[in-house]
Design a protein around this motif. Structure first.
Motif, PDB file in Angstrom:
ATOM      1  N   LEU A 504     -66.003 -52.066 -45.085  1.00  0.00           N
ATOM      2  CA  LEU A 504     -67.049 -52.801 -44.358  1.00  0.00           C
ATOM      3  C   LEU A 504     -66.389 -53.938 -43.597  1.00  0.00           C
ATOM      4  CD1 LEU A 504     -68.652 -51.454 -46.845  1.00  0.00           C
ATOM      5  CD2 LEU A 504     -70.446 -53.105 -46.208  1.00  0.00           C
ATOM      6  N   SER A 505     -66.691 -54.061 -42.316  1.00  0.00           N
ATOM      7  CA  SER A 505     -66.094 -55.108 -41.491  1.00  0.00           C
ATOM      8  C   SER A 505     -67.172 -55.796 -40.663  1.00  0.00           C
ATOM      9  CB  SER A 505     -65.019 -54.522 -40.562  1.00  0.00           C
ATOM     10  OG  SER A 505     -65.580 -53.569 -39.672  1.00  0.00           O
ATOM     11  N   ILE A 506     -66.894 -57.046 -40.325  1.00  0.00           N
ATOM     12  CA  ILE A 506     -67.830 -57.850 -39.525  1.00  0.00           C
ATOM     13  C   ILE A 506     -67.067 -58.449 -38.359  1.00  0.00           C
ATOM     14  CG2 ILE A 506     -69.425 -59.801 -39.533  1.00  0.00           C
ATOM     15  CD1 ILE A 506     -69.714 -59.468 -42.522  1.00  0.00           C
ATOM     16  N   MET A 507     -67.658 -58.421 -37.180  1.00  0.00           N
ATOM     17  CA  MET A 507     -67.043 -59.037 -36.000  1.00  0.00           C
ATOM     18  C   MET A 507     -68.143 -59.499 -35.050  1.00  0.00           C
ATOM     19  SD  MET A 507     -65.714 -55.725 -33.820  1.00  0.00           S
ATOM     20  CE  MET A 507     -64.805 -55.095 -35.209  1.00  0.00           C
ATOM     21  N   ARG A 508     -67.736 -60.270 -34.083  1.00  0.00           N
ATOM     22  CA  ARG A 508     -68.672 -60.784 -33.079  1.00  0.00           C
ATOM     23  C   ARG A 508     -68.367 -60.144 -31.731  1.00  0.00           C
ATOM     24  NH1 ARG A 508     -70.516 -67.009 -31.836  1.00  0.00           N
ATOM     25  NH2 ARG A 508     -71.638 -66.569 -29.892  1.00  0.00           N
ATOM     26  N   GLU A 509     -69.404 -59.704 -31.043  1.00  0.00           N
ATOM     27  CA  GLU A 509     -69.289 -59.167 -29.687  1.00  0.00           C
ATOM     28  C   GLU A 509     -70.346 -59.850 -28.821  1.00  0.00           C
ATOM     29  OE1 GLU A 509     -69.599 -54.961 -29.640  1.00  0.00           O
ATOM     30  OE2 GLU A 509     -67.706 -54.638 -30.721  1.00  0.00           O
ATOM     31  N   GLY A 510     -69.912 -60.891 -28.076  1.00  0.00           N
ATOM     32  CA  GLY A 510     -70.854 -61.646 -27.262  1.00  0.00           C
ATOM     33  C   GLY A 510     -71.862 -62.382 -28.129  1.00  0.00           C
ATOM     34  N   ASN A 511     -73.150 -62.101 -27.900  1.00  0.00           N
ATOM     35  CA  ASN A 511     -74.220 -62.731 -28.684  1.00  0.00           C
ATOM     36  C   ASN A 511     -74.691 -61.842 -29.834  1.00  0.00           C
ATOM     37  OD1 ASN A 511     -74.319 -65.048 -27.055  1.00  0.00           O
ATOM     38  ND2 ASN A 511     -75.633 -63.997 -25.560  1.00  0.00           N
ATOM     39  N   LEU A 512     -73.848 -60.877 -30.201  1.00  0.00           N
ATOM     40  CA  LEU A 512     -74.219 -59.941 -31.249  1.00  0.00           C
ATOM     41  C   LEU A 512     -73.237 -60.031 -32.420  1.00  0.00           C
ATOM     42  CD1 LEU A 512     -75.015 -56.757 -29.101  1.00  0.00           C
ATOM     43  CD2 LEU A 512     -76.663 -58.382 -30.056  1.00  0.00           C
ATOM     44  N   ALA A 513     -73.789 -59.821 -33.624  1.00  0.00           N
ATOM     45  CA  ALA A 513     -72.954 -59.653 -34.823  1.00  0.00           C
ATOM     46  C   ALA A 513     -72.903 -58.159 -35.117  1.00  0.00           C
ATOM     47  CB  ALA A 513     -73.543 -60.415 -35.997  1.00  0.00           C
ATOM     48  N   VAL A 514     -71.704 -57.603 -35.290  1.00  0.00           N
ATOM     49  CA  VAL A 514     -71.525 -56.162 -35.484  1.00  0.00           C
ATOM     50  C   VAL A 514     -71.006 -55.921 -36.900  1.00  0.00           C
ATOM     51  CG1 VAL A 514     -70.372 -54.079 -34.692  1.00  0.00           C
ATOM     52  CG2 VAL A 514     -71.066 -55.831 -33.037  1.00  0.00           C
ATOM     53  N   ILE A 515     -71.714 -55.091 -37.674  1.00  0.00           N
ATOM     54  CA  ILE A 515     -71.302 -54.687 -39.016  1.00  0.00           C
ATOM     55  C   ILE A 515     -70.938 -53.206 -38.950  1.00  0.00           C
ATOM     56  CG2 ILE A 515     -71.979 -54.473 -41.429  1.00  0.00           C
ATOM     57  CD1 ILE A 515     -74.028 -56.661 -40.967  1.00  0.00           C
ATOM     58  N   THR A 516     -69.754 -52.869 -39.432  1.00  0.00           N
ATOM     59  CA  THR A 516     -69.268 -51.489 -39.408  1.00  0.00           C
ATOM     60  C   THR A 516     -69.035 -51.004 -40.831  1.00  0.00           C
ATOM     61  OG1 THR A 516     -68.193 -51.854 -37.273  1.00  0.00           O
ATOM     62  CG2 THR A 516     -67.479 -49.938 -38.548  1.00  0.00           C
ATOM     63  N   VAL A 517     -69.556 -49.820 -41.140  1.00  0.00           N
ATOM     64  CA  VAL A 517     -69.284 -49.147 -42.425  1.00  0.00           C
ATOM     65  C   VAL A 517     -68.564 -47.844 -42.085  1.00  0.00           C
ATOM     66  CG1 VAL A 517     -70.278 -48.166 -44.515  1.00  0.00           C
ATOM     67  CG2 VAL A 517     -71.382 -50.141 -43.430  1.00  0.00           C
ATOM     68  N   ARG A 518     -67.305 -47.736 -42.506  1.00  0.00           N
ATOM     69  CA  ARG A 518     -66.520 -46.534 -42.178  1.00  0.00           C
ATOM     70  C   ARG A 518     -65.841 -46.003 -43.436  1.00  0.00           C
ATOM     71  NH1 ARG A 518     -63.456 -50.798 -39.978  1.00  0.00           N
ATOM     72  NH2 ARG A 518     -61.309 -50.906 -40.825  1.00  0.00           N
ATOM     73  N   ASP A 519     -65.613 -44.711 -43.416  1.00  0.00           N
ATOM     74  CA  ASP A 519     -64.900 -44.065 -44.526  1.00  0.00           C
ATOM     75  C   ASP A 519     -63.984 -42.989 -43.965  1.00  0.00           C
ATOM     76  OD1 ASP A 519     -66.207 -41.324 -44.530  1.00  0.00           O
ATOM     77  OD2 ASP A 519     -68.010 -42.566 -44.829  1.00  0.00           O
ATOM     78  N   ASN A 520     -63.073 -42.508 -44.805  1.00  0.00           N
ATOM     79  CA  ASN A 520     -62.144 -41.448 -44.390  1.00  0.00           C
ATOM     80  C   ASN A 520     -62.453 -40.156 -45.129  1.00  0.00           C
ATOM     81  OD1 ASN A 520     -61.403 -42.237 -46.911  1.00  0.00           O
ATOM     82  ND2 ASN A 520     -59.196 -42.457 -46.481  1.00  0.00           N
ATOM     83  N   GLY A 521     -63.799 -39.929 -45.334  1.00  0.00           N
ATOM     84  CA  GLY A 521     -64.217 -38.776 -46.123  1.00  0.00           C
ATOM     85  C   GLY A 521     -64.368 -37.508 -45.320  1.00  0.00           C
TER      86      GLY A 521
END
Length: 587
Positions: A504-521
């Motif tokens: 799970l990662s969090i980053m900022r893109e402009g005026n948005l907060a982006v949460i990513t859930v990724r797996d290698n399944g």
């Protein structure tokens, strides 16, 4: 398509605007004409009443309204000279230099040039030589003029002469009674002497109609002479407090009027009647033109209310709307876009009804599936319960542990299923923005990941968390947001083999907060990705042994939508899955 709709609406607006503007303008003209007619009627009535009063000041008011003065040129309507002469008036108009610029019936002994003191004296004393004078000062656009309206009070002069010759202590002595009686009869008047109470104590000449005068009787005769049968002239002796009156019967004068105002009034009435008839015709035409189509629409709405979307207009009504070539008849051309839109709306409502029926059928199918999903674990729990209750079997500690574990798993499954139903209902019946509060994402997501890291029931899964270098805050419902993360993480755990790494990662893109859930399944195929967020969809790659009814990802989608966010999925078979969610930052 959108531009065509805009152009269509513009045409309708222009057409309707033109029709109703013409109607409004016509009605406005009618109202204006009625107002002007009313004004001229009032002016005409007041003007004629002023002329009938025979009061010089009111005669001057009416005269000045219709007099045009430019420099030293004066224009007076042609009927005025005759009327003034008939009443015994003469008229002078004096400019600001004191010089006469207009005269009418002026006697020879009246000057044509005045000084400031002359005019002041005339205005104060209301007399010029032997004449009574009424004045009117007028200033228009810087031009100043003075109107002098004069007349000779013959009876007043005669009365003063008689008083000097025949009065004795304010009364007529017997020696002069016969003489005065003959003189009064010879000129057709009555001579009366009033005491201080207004009672007649002596009378000569023609018989008087009064025995006494009330307090306001003489004022009425003086101020409203047109309503009185007599004209009076008086002389008051302050020492004896007697008043001498000459009563002269009023001659029936020709009715006076104002031709200019009368002409304008007649013209305005003709124009007003023309506009009224035009407005009436337009009103009838508009009623026929607009009333028919409106009744047609009302019948159409009634059919739509009964659910008859396939035939909003019956054949008889369609024959009224269209000619044999399928073109709109003239009466309905104004509404052809509206009628087309009406039919289009009926088609869309029919589609919506069919879609509603389809959804109801789908809901019944879902309820059947839900009943099956609840019945299966309940059957298992019920079966183990009967076996344990019967006492017919001996259970080892290991077997009891397995039975207890199975009951716990099935109960947990049913509890999660009920929670999913409850949250689905809650999300469906609450609008976005309810119960939202500021939420710091780094700390919130970190704690959510730690719950899974510390869960001893989850084996052989690697969890990682990548936080944002800066603090990111959004408006969120903590309970819903926690369920969102739980659904995404548990979905990644359930549908991937041991050894899968979930990040799970969090980053900022402009005026948005982006949460990513990724797996290698194991990833997902294209069909699964396109239907991932549909209710009760479990996917083609889902292991048959994995519990669930397919609500988790639809709930996740609803939670993201409730937070004004967006969610996307990227995946390939055996290449893992990445889910991206974007949320507006707190302003």
């Amino acid at each position: 398509m959108k531009k065509q709709a805009i152009r269509k609406r513009s045409r309708i607006a222009r057409r309707l605007g033109l029709h109703f503007t013409v109607q409004f303008f016509t009605i406005w003209l009618l109202v204006l004409a009625i107002v002007l007619i009313s004004i001229f009627t009032i002016m005409y009535y007041i003007g004629n009443e002023q002329l009938k009063t025979d009061i010089p000041s009111e005669v001057l008011d009416s005269l000045s309204i219709e007099t045009i003065i430019e420099d030293e040129s004066v224009e007076i309507p042609s009927f005025w000279p005759g009327q003034l002469e008939q009443k015994g008036y003469w008229l002078q108009i004096i400019n600001e230099s004191g010089r006469e610029v207009y005269s009418l019936n002026v006697p020879e002994d009246v000057p044509n040039q005045y000084s400031a003191t002359d005019l002041l004296r005339i205005s104060d004393t209301r007399k010029l030589n032997e004449y009574q004078v009424s004045t009117l000062y007028e200033e228009i656009l810087g031009d100043r003029n003075l109107y002098l309206l004069g007349w000779k009070d013959v009876d007043g002069t005669r009365l003063e002469e008689w008083y000097k010759l025949y009065s004795e202590n304010g009364r007529v002595p017997r020696s002069a009674a016969s003489t005065l009686d003959n003189k009064a009869k010879s000129i057709g008047v009555s001579l009366v002497v009033l005491n201080e109470n207004g009672r007649i104590v002596q009378s000569f000449g023609l018989p008087s109609d009064h025995e006494a005068y009330g307090a306001l009787a003489l004022i009425e005769v003086s101020q409203q002479p047109a309503k009185s049968k007599i004209q009076v002239s008086y002389h008051y002796d302050p020492s004896s407090q007697y008043t001498w009156l000459i009563e002269r019967p009023r001659e029936d004068a020709e009715s006076t009027n104002q031709p200019i105002l009368r002409t304008m009034l007649i013209v305005m009435i003709i124009i007003g009647l023309s506009i009224f008839l035009l407005s009436l015709g337009l009103a009838i035409w508009h009623g026929y033109r607009y009333g028919g189509p409106l009744l047609l629409f009302m019948r159409g709405f009634e059919r739509m209310g009964r659910g008859e979307y396939e035939q909003v207009f019956i054949e008889k009504e369609r024959m009224k709307i269209y000619d044999k070539k399928g073109r709109f008849r003239a009466r309905y051309k104004l509404y052809h876009e509206v009628i087309a839109g009406f039919s289009d709306m009926a088609d869309k409502l029919a589609l919506a009804r069919n879609e509603r029926l389809r959804l109801e059928q789908s809901r019944e199918e879902w309820m059947t599936g839900i009943s099956h999903d609840l019945r299966t674990p309940l059957t298992t729990v019920q079966g183990y319960g009967h076996l344990l209750e019967s006492g017919q079997f001996s259970w080892s500690e290991d077997e009891l542990r397995k039975v207890g574990g199975t009951i716990r798993e099935k109960s947990t499954y049913m509890l999660e299923l009920l929670q999913d139903f409850s949250l689905t209902f809650e999300l469906k019946n609450h609008t976005p923005g309810e119960k939202l509060e500021p939420l710091e994402l780094n700390e919130f997501v970190r704690r959510a990941v730690l719950r899974y890291v510390n869960d001893v029931t989850i084996q052989n899964v690697i969890f990682d968390f990548e936080e944002s270098p800066t603090s990111l805050r959004i408006l969120a419902n903590p309970k819903w947001f926690q369920r969102l993360l739980d659904n995404l993480i548990s979905n990644a755990v359930k549908h991937n083999p041991p050894g899968t790494e979930i990040t799970l990662s969090i980053m900022r893109e402009g005026n948005l907060a982006v949460i990513t859930v990724r797996d290698n399944g194991v990833g997902m195929d294209t069909e699964t990705q396109s239907r991932l967020f549909n209710r009760y969809y479990r996917g083609t790659n889902t292991d048959a042994g994995v519990d669930g009814v397919g609500l988790g990802m639809s709930i996740a989608y609803a939670v993201v939508a409730a937070h004004n966010g967006s969610i996307t999925v990227e995946s390939s078979i055996n290449q893992g899955t990445m889910i991206n969610m974007s949320f507006p930052l707190e302003s």
